[in-house]
Design a protein around this motif. Sequence first.
Motif, short mmCIF file in Angstrom:
data_model
loop_
_atom_site.label_atom_id
_atom_site.label_comp_id
_atom_site.label_asym_id
_atom_site.label_seq_id
_atom_site.Cartn_x
_atom_site.Cartn_y
_atom_site.Cartn_z
N LEU A 1 0.88 -1.15 0.02
CA LEU A 1 -0.06 -0.01 0.11
C LEU A 1 0.89 1.19 -0.13
CD1 LEU A 1 -2.57 -1.06 2.68
CD2 LEU A 1 -2.47 -1.70 0.07
N VAL A 2 1.81 1.20 -0.85
CA VAL A 2 3.10 2.44 -1.07
C VAL A 2 3.01 2.84 -2.38
CG1 VAL A 2 5.30 2.68 -0.80
CG2 VAL A 2 4.49 1.28 0.91
N LEU A 3 2.74 2.30 -3.23
CA LEU A 3 3.16 2.81 -4.73
C LEU A 3 2.11 3.85 -5.05
CD1 LEU A 3 4.19 -0.27 -6.64
CD2 LEU A 3 5.59 1.52 -5.66
N CYS A 4 0.78 3.79 -4.56
CA CYS A 4 -0.40 4.67 -4.64
C CYS A 4 -0.02 6.03 -4.33
CB CYS A 4 -1.47 4.10 -4.08
SG CYS A 4 -1.33 3.79 -2.39
N SER A 5 0.71 6.19 -3.42
CA SER A 5 0.93 7.18 -2.38
C SER A 5 2.30 8.21 -2.68
CB SER A 5 0.88 7.20 -0.95
OG SER A 5 1.78 6.21 -0.40
N LEU A 6 3.19 7.54 -3.59
CA LEU A 6 4.35 8.21 -3.75
C LEU A 6 4.29 9.28 -4.92
CD1 LEU A 6 6.67 5.01 -4.12
CD2 LEU A 6 6.48 6.42 -2.08
N PRO A 7 4.96 10.49 -4.56
CA PRO A 7 4.90 11.52 -5.60
C PRO A 7 5.61 11.06 -6.95
CG PRO A 7 5.78 12.17 -3.65
CD PRO A 7 5.69 10.88 -3.40
N ASP A 8 6.42 10.23 -6.89
CA ASP A 8 7.05 9.66 -8.58
C ASP A 8 7.28 8.16 -7.98
OD1 ASP A 8 8.62 9.27 -10.45
OD2 ASP A 8 9.88 10.94 -10.35
N PRO A 9 6.39 7.40 -8.65
CA PRO A 9 6.56 5.79 -8.23
C PRO A 9 7.40 5.51 -9.18
CG PRO A 9 4.28 6.34 -9.23
CD PRO A 9 4.90 7.82 -8.63
N ALA A 10 7.70 5.85 -10.28
CA ALA A 10 8.61 5.53 -11.17
C ALA A 10 10.17 5.45 -10.80
CB ALA A 10 8.69 6.06 -12.64
#
Length: 211
Positions: free
Chosen positions: A111-120
Amino acid sequence: MSKTPVNHPIFARFYARISQMMEHHGLAELRQGLLADLSGEVIEVGAGNGLTFAHYPPTVARVLAVEPEPRLRRLAQAAADEAPVPVEVVGGLADRLPGKGQTFDAAVVSLVLCSLPDPAAALREMYRVLKPGGQLRFLEHVRADSPGLARVQDLLDATIWPRLAGGCHTGRDSAALIERAGFTMEHLERFLLPKVRTPVSFFILGVASRP
């Protein structure tokens, strides 16, 4: 790379409460499956309040748990003290991870990638710190599989949802982002949690590897 400190005190208090409820409604079992058969050195990115720690198998030698939000990091430290394996909790950002390249046997996001400013950028960092053949284990809520709900997700993500939910975006296609970062998808499950179709009920759980 992001240099902005992460501080969401209101969301952190809310998440600490609601995450405990989610554990009793199926999330604990999913976390256990997420970590099954892991071994060696692990980096967990976005450890939150540390609810994953209790599920690490004894074959894991050490976990480096990275959490940028101060209140959640304090809760994670308390959880680390009770964990069945050694867990070191540190501050840090997903797009600037501690550690040298090719250091870890596995990376974990829940439940982390949804909240990152820059997931890439974050996924590129996970790729960097993993050994060749190392695994990325992921449990994420993702983009809906129906056009109608996907449009609702886009509306939420463009307006109020990220502000309320600590930067969370309901409609990200995290599986595609993982593959675009260079990982090879080894296993991918899609399911609803709970088993009703809402903008936040579409989940994936899986394993990808660094070639």
